[in-house]
Structures are given as structure tokens and as C-alpha cells.
Design a protein around this motif. Structure first.
Motif, PDB file in Angstrom:
ATOM      1  N   UNK A 155       0.838  -1.209   0.000  1.00 28.09           N
ATOM      2  CA  UNK A 155       0.000   0.000   0.000  1.00 28.09           C
ATOM      3  C   UNK A 155       0.867   1.251   0.000  1.00 28.09           C
ATOM      4  N   UNK A 156       1.917   1.250   0.808  1.00 27.38           N
ATOM      5  CA  UNK A 156       2.801   2.420   0.888  1.00 27.38           C
ATOM      6  C   UNK A 156       3.467   2.746  -0.429  1.00 27.38           C
ATOM      7  N   UNK A 157       3.908   1.731  -1.153  1.00 31.62           N
ATOM      8  CA  UNK A 157       4.534   1.957  -2.463  1.00 31.62           C
ATOM      9  C   UNK A 157       3.563   2.611  -3.443  1.00 31.62           C
ATOM     10  N   UNK A 158       2.318   2.133  -3.440  1.00 29.42           N
ATOM     11  CA  UNK A 158       1.309   2.710  -4.352  1.00 29.42           C
ATOM     12  C   UNK A 158       1.025   4.151  -3.959  1.00 29.42           C
ATOM     13  N   UNK A 159       0.842   4.396  -2.672  1.00 29.49           N
ATOM     14  CA  UNK A 159       0.566   5.759  -2.204  1.00 29.49           C
ATOM     15  C   UNK A 159       1.708   6.688  -2.595  1.00 29.49           C
ATOM     16  N   UNK A 160       2.924   6.267  -2.333  1.00 22.41           N
ATOM     17  CA  UNK A 160       4.097   7.085  -2.651  1.00 22.41           C
ATOM     18  C   UNK A 160       4.193   7.380  -4.146  1.00 22.41           C
ATOM     19  N   UNK A 161       3.868   6.384  -4.965  1.00 19.53           N
ATOM     20  CA  UNK A 161       3.949   6.545  -6.412  1.00 19.53           C
ATOM     21  C   UNK A 161       2.979   7.612  -6.925  1.00 19.53           C
ATOM     22  N   UNK A 162       1.806   7.724  -6.294  1.00 22.08           N
ATOM     23  CA  UNK A 162       0.784   8.647  -6.782  1.00 22.08           C
ATOM     24  C   UNK A 162       0.661   9.928  -5.968  1.00 22.08           C
ATOM     25  N   UNK A 163       1.361  10.026  -4.872  1.00 19.04           N
ATOM     26  CA  UNK A 163       1.239  11.180  -3.998  1.00 19.04           C
ATOM     27  C   UNK A 163       1.805  12.425  -4.671  1.00 19.04           C
ATOM     28  N   UNK A 164       0.971  13.455  -4.766  1.00 13.85           N
ATOM     29  CA  UNK A 164       1.400  14.742  -5.299  1.00 13.85           C
ATOM     30  C   UNK A 164       0.417  15.808  -4.824  1.00 13.85           C
ATOM     31  N   UNK A 165       0.745  17.059  -5.096  1.00 15.20           N
ATOM     32  CA  UNK A 165      -0.120  18.165  -4.669  1.00 15.20           C
ATOM     33  C   UNK A 165      -1.480  18.157  -5.339  1.00 15.20           C
ATOM     34  N   UNK A 166      -1.567  17.579  -6.529  1.00 19.51           N
ATOM     35  CA  UNK A 166      -2.850  17.588  -7.239  1.00 19.51           C
ATOM     36  C   UNK A 166      -3.530  16.216  -7.274  1.00 19.51           C
ATOM     37  N   UNK A 167      -3.189  15.357  -6.310  1.00 18.53           N
ATOM     38  CA  UNK A 167      -3.806  14.027  -6.238  1.00 18.53           C
ATOM     39  C   UNK A 167      -4.370  13.780  -4.849  1.00 18.53           C
ATOM     40  N   UNK A 168      -5.622  13.356  -4.811  1.00 16.60           N
ATOM     41  CA  UNK A 168      -6.250  12.909  -3.569  1.00 16.60           C
ATOM     42  C   UNK A 168      -6.234  11.391  -3.584  1.00 16.60           C
ATOM     43  N   UNK A 169      -5.696  10.792  -2.533  1.00 11.79           N
ATOM     44  CA  UNK A 169      -5.580   9.337  -2.479  1.00 11.79           C
ATOM     45  C   UNK A 169      -6.475   8.809  -1.367  1.00 11.79           C
TER      46      UNK A 169
END
Length: 153
Positions: free
Chosen positions: A95-109
Motif C-alpha cells: 500500500x505504501x509503495x502505491x501511495x508514494x507513487x501517486x502522492x502529489x499536490x494535485x492528487x487525492x488518495x
């Protein structure tokens, strides 16, 4: 050029269907990442018949295929990755790898902690707490079907 906020949902894909696909559809998600069990361990005891394990794998794939079809019908991108559902470290890292891959200022996860195993629920909560992901639980109105736990020791 896309200037809005992208919405990404993450769900451990076990045997649940609606609890996986309905939240992203109802919230107009842009992408869903399904984390599937990689099969390194099984929930059954070592004495389990090989046919039972094959049946579990087949059932999981059928659920994942239906979820993917429902999401794609709504034009939601679907990605599949894997971890070991019965190993806390593997699930947290997955889960952490996926979150880190998509985490950005313009993304809500958003991380669905309802599905998968109890271990993936704990792992999802840990991963979300240590990142900017928002965990959520999907409450079912009713439950039906087969008994899950047997031969408790």
C-alpha cells in the motif's frame, strides 16, 4: 493540460466486489489501484487440499475481473499490483509503495480498508496514517453467503 485534482482509490482485492467498485464510481474517481494477493501464503492450514487453494485463487480472480470490468465501464483506469495479504510488512509496503507513487499536490488518495484480509485492513490503516492518504470503510447493509472461518484453533 489537466489542471484539476486527480482522485485515486486503492483497494486490497479479496473476494469483495461492490465494496471495491462502488466507492470509486460514486465519487467519480480517475484511477483505481487494486492490490491482489500474490499467493505466497494462504489463509488455510497446511493440511488444506490443493484443490481448495486453487479454488480460492480462482474465486479471487473472478472477483477482480468483475471489479475491473465495472470500473472500466465507467471509464476509470485500473491498475493491478500485488502483495502478500497474510504478511503485515508486505501489505504495508504494498500500500505504501502505491501511495508514494501517486502522492502529489494535485492528487487525492483514498485507501479502502474494508476489503482483503484483516491484516490488509491494519496495513492500510498504517500506510494511510504515515502518508497523506485517506482511509475509508465501506459499510454493508447486509451479509450473506458462505461461512468463512473453519477449524479455529
Amino acid at each position: 493540460m489537466y489542471l484539476g485534482t486527480e482522485q485515486v482509490h486503492i483497494a486490497f482485492q479479496g473476494y469483495e466486489r461492490e465494496r471495491v467498485y462502488r466507492p470509486p464510481i460514486e465519487s467519480n474517481a480517475d484511477k483505481v489501484i487494486l492490490i491482489a494477493h500474490n499467493g505466497e501464503t494462504v489463509s488455510n492450514s497446511e493440511e488444506s487440499a490443493e484443490e481448495s487453494i486453487d479454488e480460492d485463487i480462482s474465486k479471487g480472480r473472478a472477483c477482480r475481473d468483475e471489479v475491473r470490468r465495472k470500473l472500466e465501464e465507467e471509464d476509470i483506469d485500473v491498475e493491478i499490483t500485488e502483495c502478500d495479504f497474510f504478511d503485515l510488512n508486505s501489505a504495508v509496503l504494498g500500500a505504501g509503495d502505491v501511495i508514494t507513487r501517486y502522492q502529489s499536490d494535485n492528487t487525492e488518495i483514498y485507501l479502502n480498508i474494508t476489503t482483503g484480509s484483516k491484516i490488509t485492513a491494519i496495513a492500510g490503516a498504517i500506510a494511510a496514517t504515515s502518508t497523506d492518504a485517506t482511509p475509508y470503510y465501506v459499510r454493508a447493509e447486509s451479509y450473506y453467503g458462505e461461512q468463512i472461518a473453519t477449524d479455529i484453533q
